[in-house]
Every structure is written in structure tokens, then in C-alpha cells.
Design a protein around this motif. Sequence first.
Motif, mmCIF file in Angstrom:
data_model
loop_
_atom_site.group_PDB
_atom_site.id
_atom_site.type_symbol
_atom_site.label_atom_id
_atom_site.label_comp_id
_atom_site.label_asym_id
_atom_site.label_seq_id
_atom_site.Cartn_x
_atom_site.Cartn_y
_atom_site.Cartn_z
ATOM 1 N N HIS A 9 -20.892 -11.935 -35.287
ATOM 2 C CA HIS A 9 -21.242 -13.328 -35.537
ATOM 3 C C HIS A 9 -20.759 -13.778 -36.906
ATOM 4 O O HIS A 9 -20.749 -13.001 -37.853
ATOM 5 N N VAL A 12 -20.516 -20.859 -39.692
ATOM 6 C CA VAL A 12 -19.420 -21.796 -39.961
ATOM 7 C C VAL A 12 -19.982 -23.121 -40.452
ATOM 8 O O VAL A 12 -21.084 -23.521 -40.081
ATOM 9 N N LEU A 15 -18.336 -26.606 -36.727
ATOM 10 C CA LEU A 15 -18.031 -25.890 -35.489
ATOM 11 C C LEU A 15 -16.697 -26.343 -34.894
ATOM 12 O O LEU A 15 -15.901 -25.507 -34.456
ATOM 13 N N SER A 18 -13.801 -24.825 -36.825
ATOM 14 C CA SER A 18 -13.718 -23.387 -36.564
ATOM 15 C C SER A 18 -13.248 -23.098 -35.148
ATOM 16 O O SER A 18 -12.469 -22.160 -34.924
ATOM 17 N N TYR A 22 -10.050 -20.666 -34.222
ATOM 18 C CA TYR A 22 -10.100 -19.455 -33.403
ATOM 19 C C TYR A 22 -9.336 -19.629 -32.094
ATOM 20 O O TYR A 22 -8.775 -18.663 -31.565
ATOM 21 N N LEU A 50 -19.792 -18.046 -33.196
ATOM 22 C CA LEU A 50 -19.681 -18.951 -34.343
ATOM 23 C C LEU A 50 -20.931 -19.819 -34.370
ATOM 24 O O LEU A 50 -21.275 -20.449 -33.373
ATOM 25 N N GLU A 52 -22.867 -22.884 -36.363
ATOM 26 C CA GLU A 52 -22.824 -23.977 -37.336
ATOM 27 C C GLU A 52 -24.231 -24.293 -37.816
ATOM 28 O O GLU A 52 -25.176 -24.271 -37.040
#
Length: 154
Positions: A9, A12, A15, A18, A22, A50, A52
Motif C-alpha cells: 500500500h 497518495v 488519487l 497517481s 501507475y 493507493l 488518498e
Amino acid sequence: MIQGLYEAHLPVKNLETSMAFYSKLGLKLAWRDEDTAFYWIEEGLSWLGLWEGSEYETPYHPSLRHIAFRVAYDDLKRSLDWLASIEVEAVPFGSRSTVQPFVRPNQGNASVYFNDPDGNSLELICYIEVPDELRHITDKLSLNEWEKLSGVFS
């Protein structure tokens, strides 16, 4: 006992930003909700979560201090004995009062939790086959409850 990585995990700030990053790396989106996204590292085997949120800026965030190790279902059933044999104490997950392994039918997995010497959260987790008729169950079930319930659909 441990077969590989199940999940890792990361916190971020944004979100959407990110997720774009990714995705650009070639990871495939597995699941997403309002403030969380999971990307497959190895599809069907391991993923990256991820998260947030404002917790990003605090010294402790569960996503920074949690790793889950993939195990077989039969090994998970014996996990408390294995942990005791290596002098590691299982801990309850979240608001649960028991350390017993449990099943999340809606997520298709089962797990047990413990901590390392620094308090990092570790998990033994396995995939489980969930009949479509049981995917709606969001409650966490003991392994015994799960085996009785899922046996009806076998």
C-alpha cells in the motif's frame, strides 16, 4: 507458508494523478472506490493499493505500514499454530475482538493479522472462490462460518 506478496500500500495526495501514473507504468486497474484504487502487480496474485487522504501528511498511515503475504487456504487455516510456533502473536483486525482468521466474501479473500517488532501491520491472506450467490456478503465471517455457508453452494 508464505508464497509471495499479496498486496502493498501507498498513501497518495491525489488519487487521479497517481492512477494516471501507475496506469502509465502498465499496471492494470483491479478495483476502485472514492478514495482508493488497487492495481494488479501480477494479475490474480498481487496488487498495489493507493490510498488518498489527509492522512498522507501524518507520521503514521496504515498504508505505509502494512504488507500482506500470500498463503494457501490450508496454510491460513493453520496460521495461528504456525505463528505461535515461531513465537509471533496474532492480533485482531480493526474492530474485531478475535484473532481468528476470517473471510471477506465480497472481496474473495481470507486473512489473519500480526505485527512485526516495530508495530508494522502484517497479514497472511489467501484468495478464495466465492459463488456469485455469496458475493454480496460484506460481513467478515469466521472460517467455520464460511465453510458451512459456502459448502451449501459446492
